[in-house]
Design a protein around this motif. Structure first.
Motif, mmCIF file in Angstrom:
data_model
loop_
_atom_site.group_PDB
_atom_site.id
_atom_site.type_symbol
_atom_site.label_atom_id
_atom_site.label_comp_id
_atom_site.label_asym_id
_atom_site.label_seq_id
_atom_site.Cartn_x
_atom_site.Cartn_y
_atom_site.Cartn_z
ATOM 1 N N LEU A 190 0.814 -1.216 0.000
ATOM 2 C CA LEU A 190 0.000 0.000 0.000
ATOM 3 C C LEU A 190 0.849 1.268 0.000
ATOM 4 C CD1 LEU A 190 -2.702 -1.127 2.603
ATOM 5 C CD2 LEU A 190 -2.917 -1.082 0.106
ATOM 6 N N ASN A 191 2.189 1.090 -0.175
ATOM 7 C CA ASN A 191 3.119 2.224 -0.257
ATOM 8 C C ASN A 191 3.056 3.147 0.958
ATOM 9 O OD1 ASN A 191 4.129 1.532 -2.876
ATOM 10 N ND2 ASN A 191 2.234 2.345 -3.766
ATOM 11 N N VAL A 192 2.966 2.544 2.143
ATOM 12 C CA VAL A 192 2.977 3.329 3.371
ATOM 13 C C VAL A 192 4.385 3.871 3.593
ATOM 14 C CG1 VAL A 192 2.636 3.251 5.878
ATOM 15 C CG2 VAL A 192 1.109 1.964 4.365
ATOM 16 N N ASN A 193 4.471 5.117 4.013
ATOM 17 C CA ASN A 193 5.759 5.767 4.277
ATOM 18 C C ASN A 193 6.604 4.939 5.237
ATOM 19 O OD1 ASN A 193 7.476 7.693 6.087
ATOM 20 N ND2 ASN A 193 7.107 8.846 4.198
ATOM 21 N N GLU A 194 7.906 4.841 4.940
ATOM 22 C CA GLU A 194 8.804 4.015 5.752
ATOM 23 C C GLU A 194 8.816 4.449 7.209
ATOM 24 O OE1 GLU A 194 13.591 2.920 6.111
ATOM 25 O OE2 GLU A 194 12.849 4.165 4.449
ATOM 26 N N PHE A 195 8.786 5.749 7.462
ATOM 27 C CA PHE A 195 8.826 6.237 8.838
ATOM 28 C C PHE A 195 7.511 5.963 9.559
ATOM 29 C CE2 PHE A 195 11.666 9.075 6.346
ATOM 30 C CZ PHE A 195 12.861 8.606 6.870
ATOM 31 N N MET A 196 6.413 5.995 8.792
ATOM 32 C CA MET A 196 5.122 5.664 9.382
ATOM 33 C C MET A 196 5.079 4.191 9.793
ATOM 34 S SD MET A 196 2.215 6.548 10.462
ATOM 35 C CE MET A 196 2.156 8.240 9.865
ATOM 36 N N GLN A 197 5.831 3.360 9.093
ATOM 37 C CA GLN A 197 5.881 1.943 9.452
ATOM 38 C C GLN A 197 6.467 1.758 10.852
ATOM 39 O OE1 GLN A 197 7.480 -0.724 6.483
ATOM 40 N NE2 GLN A 197 6.670 0.479 4.782
ATOM 41 N N TYR A 198 7.445 2.584 11.217
ATOM 42 C CA TYR A 198 7.994 2.525 12.570
ATOM 43 C C TYR A 198 6.920 2.876 13.606
ATOM 44 C CZ TYR A 198 12.806 2.173 10.824
ATOM 45 O OH TYR A 198 13.961 1.746 10.230
ATOM 46 N N VAL A 199 6.127 3.890 13.273
ATOM 47 C CA VAL A 199 5.057 4.315 14.183
ATOM 48 C C VAL A 199 4.048 3.187 14.378
ATOM 49 C CG1 VAL A 199 3.160 5.946 14.510
ATOM 50 C CG2 VAL A 199 5.330 6.744 13.553
ATOM 51 N N ILE A 200 3.672 2.558 13.270
ATOM 52 C CA ILE A 200 2.686 1.473 13.336
ATOM 53 C C ILE A 200 3.230 0.282 14.114
ATOM 54 C CG2 ILE A 200 1.412 -0.216 11.944
ATOM 55 C CD1 ILE A 200 1.189 1.968 9.769
ATOM 56 N N ASN A 201 4.487 -0.085 13.861
ATOM 57 C CA ASN A 201 5.080 -1.214 14.583
ATOM 58 C C ASN A 201 5.187 -0.923 16.083
ATOM 59 O OD1 ASN A 201 5.475 -2.980 12.387
ATOM 60 N ND2 ASN A 201 7.359 -1.939 11.795
ATOM 61 N N GLY A 202 5.524 0.315 16.433
ATOM 62 C CA GLY A 202 5.577 0.691 17.846
ATOM 63 C C GLY A 202 4.203 0.639 18.485
ATOM 64 N N GLY A 203 3.200 1.086 17.742
ATOM 65 C CA GLY A 203 1.826 1.016 18.241
ATOM 66 C C GLY A 203 1.371 -0.411 18.465
ATOM 67 N N LEU A 204 1.788 -1.304 17.570
ATOM 68 C CA LEU A 204 1.440 -2.727 17.718
ATOM 69 C C LEU A 204 2.036 -3.297 18.996
ATOM 70 C CD1 LEU A 204 1.815 -4.205 14.104
ATOM 71 C CD2 LEU A 204 -0.269 -4.091 15.470
ATOM 72 N N MET A 205 3.279 -2.942 19.290
ATOM 73 C CA MET A 205 3.937 -3.424 20.500
ATOM 74 C C MET A 205 3.175 -2.955 21.733
ATOM 75 S SD MET A 205 6.423 -5.175 21.728
ATOM 76 C CE MET A 205 7.540 -5.353 23.131
ATOM 77 N N PHE A 206 2.792 -1.666 21.752
ATOM 78 C CA PHE A 206 2.041 -1.123 22.881
ATOM 79 C C PHE A 206 0.697 -1.826 23.019
ATOM 80 C CE2 PHE A 206 -1.167 1.801 24.522
ATOM 81 C CZ PHE A 206 -0.619 2.139 25.752
ATOM 82 N N PHE A 207 0.022 -2.021 21.888
ATOM 83 C CA PHE A 207 -1.282 -2.686 21.903
ATOM 84 C C PHE A 207 -1.155 -4.108 22.434
ATOM 85 C CE2 PHE A 207 -3.933 -5.778 19.630
ATOM 86 C CZ PHE A 207 -5.194 -5.406 20.084
ATOM 87 N N ALA A 208 -0.101 -4.810 22.037
ATOM 88 C CA ALA A 208 0.071 -6.211 22.448
ATOM 89 C C ALA A 208 0.238 -6.321 23.955
ATOM 90 C CB ALA A 208 1.279 -6.811 21.738
ATOM 91 N N VAL A 209 1.080 -5.457 24.546
ATOM 92 C CA VAL A 209 1.285 -5.494 25.982
ATOM 93 C C VAL A 209 -0.005 -5.124 26.716
ATOM 94 C CG1 VAL A 209 2.575 -4.474 27.910
ATOM 95 C CG2 VAL A 209 3.736 -4.975 25.757
ATOM 96 N N MET A 210 -0.699 -4.087 26.229
ATOM 97 C CA MET A 210 -1.951 -3.665 26.840
ATOM 98 C C MET A 210 -2.996 -4.772 26.769
ATOM 99 S SD MET A 210 -4.314 -0.365 25.847
ATOM 100 C CE MET A 210 -4.718 -1.064 24.227
ATOM 101 N N PHE A 211 -3.049 -5.445 25.602
ATOM 102 C CA PHE A 211 -4.027 -6.517 25.428
ATOM 103 C C PHE A 211 -3.719 -7.697 26.344
ATOM 104 C CE2 PHE A 211 -4.954 -10.586 23.290
ATOM 105 C CZ PHE A 211 -6.343 -10.541 23.372
#
Length: 343
Positions: free
Chosen positions: A307-328
């Motif tokens: 989907l051609n997501v910006n490379e730097f935005m990918q870092y943001v998304i991956n960090g958000g996933l980590m936070f979500f996983a611990v919270m979940f």
């Protein structure tokens, strides 16, 4: 009549409880399925066989380490040195192979095997050192492996002189990273084969049960005759050996080795393990969940690329996933306690 109503109510409550437990236990699988369906609707090329195999190949190297990391975290420990160990393994394999051939001791075809064995020996030593420092000085594994992260990174840079080591591998070596069997990438086959090994280890062996016991309560495990020391040695060494496997496949894929390979992998690997339901507090987690977590992060990464997501935005998304996983995971543990559900 009143008794029938009470029994009916109890059955309904029991059924609701089972349903909630089932949903909690398999929520990551449901999310993965929803993600696959959503991405395939937006990008039809996602479900093509070539792309599916590409996802499996891309997640294979981090995935095999994630299985080992799962055992480490279940045992109540952590290993932050896995990324540099991937680099050091590839560099050692390349350096030994090339030097032995240059000195005329062993031809390149055999030297690569010696290089892999040297890398494996270094990994076992590192894992043993982690367990020894943890046992001898009662230092947190977070601090121990944070220190060795920098040490291994520096050693890898010293061995390769800060530059990639090229022309160090024989022709057969490339198959380990880019070969195919019946059209399936060899790393993907290794990834699934290692899954079977770790699943059997955790589900069907006494060693697997000891790992869970140590992670749940190390002192109680010790009082019950379980060697916490030996258990820690095993998990710390096995994850390091998985780094060697990943490092070999990675260097074989690009046909060179350098100290930057594997840099930053530790956070992505830990993220996959936690997303798969493994508790950072230890004692809880499954290899199946880790497999699903690895695939989940792999699908996310592939989808963002398509989907051609910006490379730097990918870092943001991956960090958000980590936070979500611990919270979940925290939320799920509380819900299980409320429902009176024991894993």
């Amino acid at each position: 009549m009143k008794s029938v109503k009470i029994n009916s109510l109890n059955m309904e409550l029991f059924s609701n409880k089972k349903t909630k437990n089932f949903i909690l236990d398999h929520l990551i699988e449901f999310l993965l399925l929803a993600l696959i369906i959503g991405v395939s609707i937006i990008q039809p090329n996602f479900l093509k066989s070539g792309n599916i195999l590409n996802i499996l190949r891309n997640v294979a190297m981090k995935g095999v380490i994630a299985y080992g990391m799962c055992l480490v975290i279940i045992s109540g420990e952590i290993d932050l040195s896995v990324g540099p160990q991937v680099a050091l393994s590839g560099v050692l394999a390349a350096f030994v192979s090339k030097q032995l051939a240059a000195w005329g001791i062993i031809p390149l075809q055999v030297g690569a095997l010696v290089g892999i064995l040297v890398a494996a020996a270094a990994a076992i030593f590192t894992g043993f050192f982690h367990a020894w420092a943890r046992q001898k000085f009662n230092m947190p594994s977070f601090i121990i492996t944070l220190a060795t992260l920098n040490i291994l990174y520096g050693l890898a840079a010293i061995v390769c002189g800060g530059f990639p080591i090229a022309n160090a591998f024989p022709t057969w070596y490339a198959f380990l990273g880019s070969g195919r069997i019946l059209g399936i990438p060899f790393p993907a086959i290794v990834f699934m084969g290692i899954f079977v090994f770790f699943w059997f280890l955790t589900e069907k062996t006494d060693l697997g049960r000891r790992i869970y016991a140590v992670g749940g309560n190390a002192e109680a495990a010790r009082l019950n005759g379980i060697s916490v020391w030996k258990t820690r040695i095993f998990v710390m060494c096995i994850v390091q050996l998985m780094c060697v496997l990943a490092g070999v496949m990675n260097s074989a894929q690009v046909r060179s080795a350098t100290f930057t390979f594997g840099r930053g992998w530790e956070t992505q690997i830990i993220s996959s393990v936690v997303i798969g339901g493994t508790s950072m507090l230890g004692g809880i987690g499954t290899i199946w969940g880790t497999l699903v977590g690895v695939l989940f992060t792999g699908v996310i990464s592939n989808a963002m690329t398509l989907l051609n997501v910006n490379e730097f935005m990918q870092y943001v998304i991956n960090g958000g996933l980590m936070f979500f996983a611990v919270m979940f995971n925290t939320y799920m543990t509380k819900k299980r306690n409320i429902l009176g559900y024991l894993e």
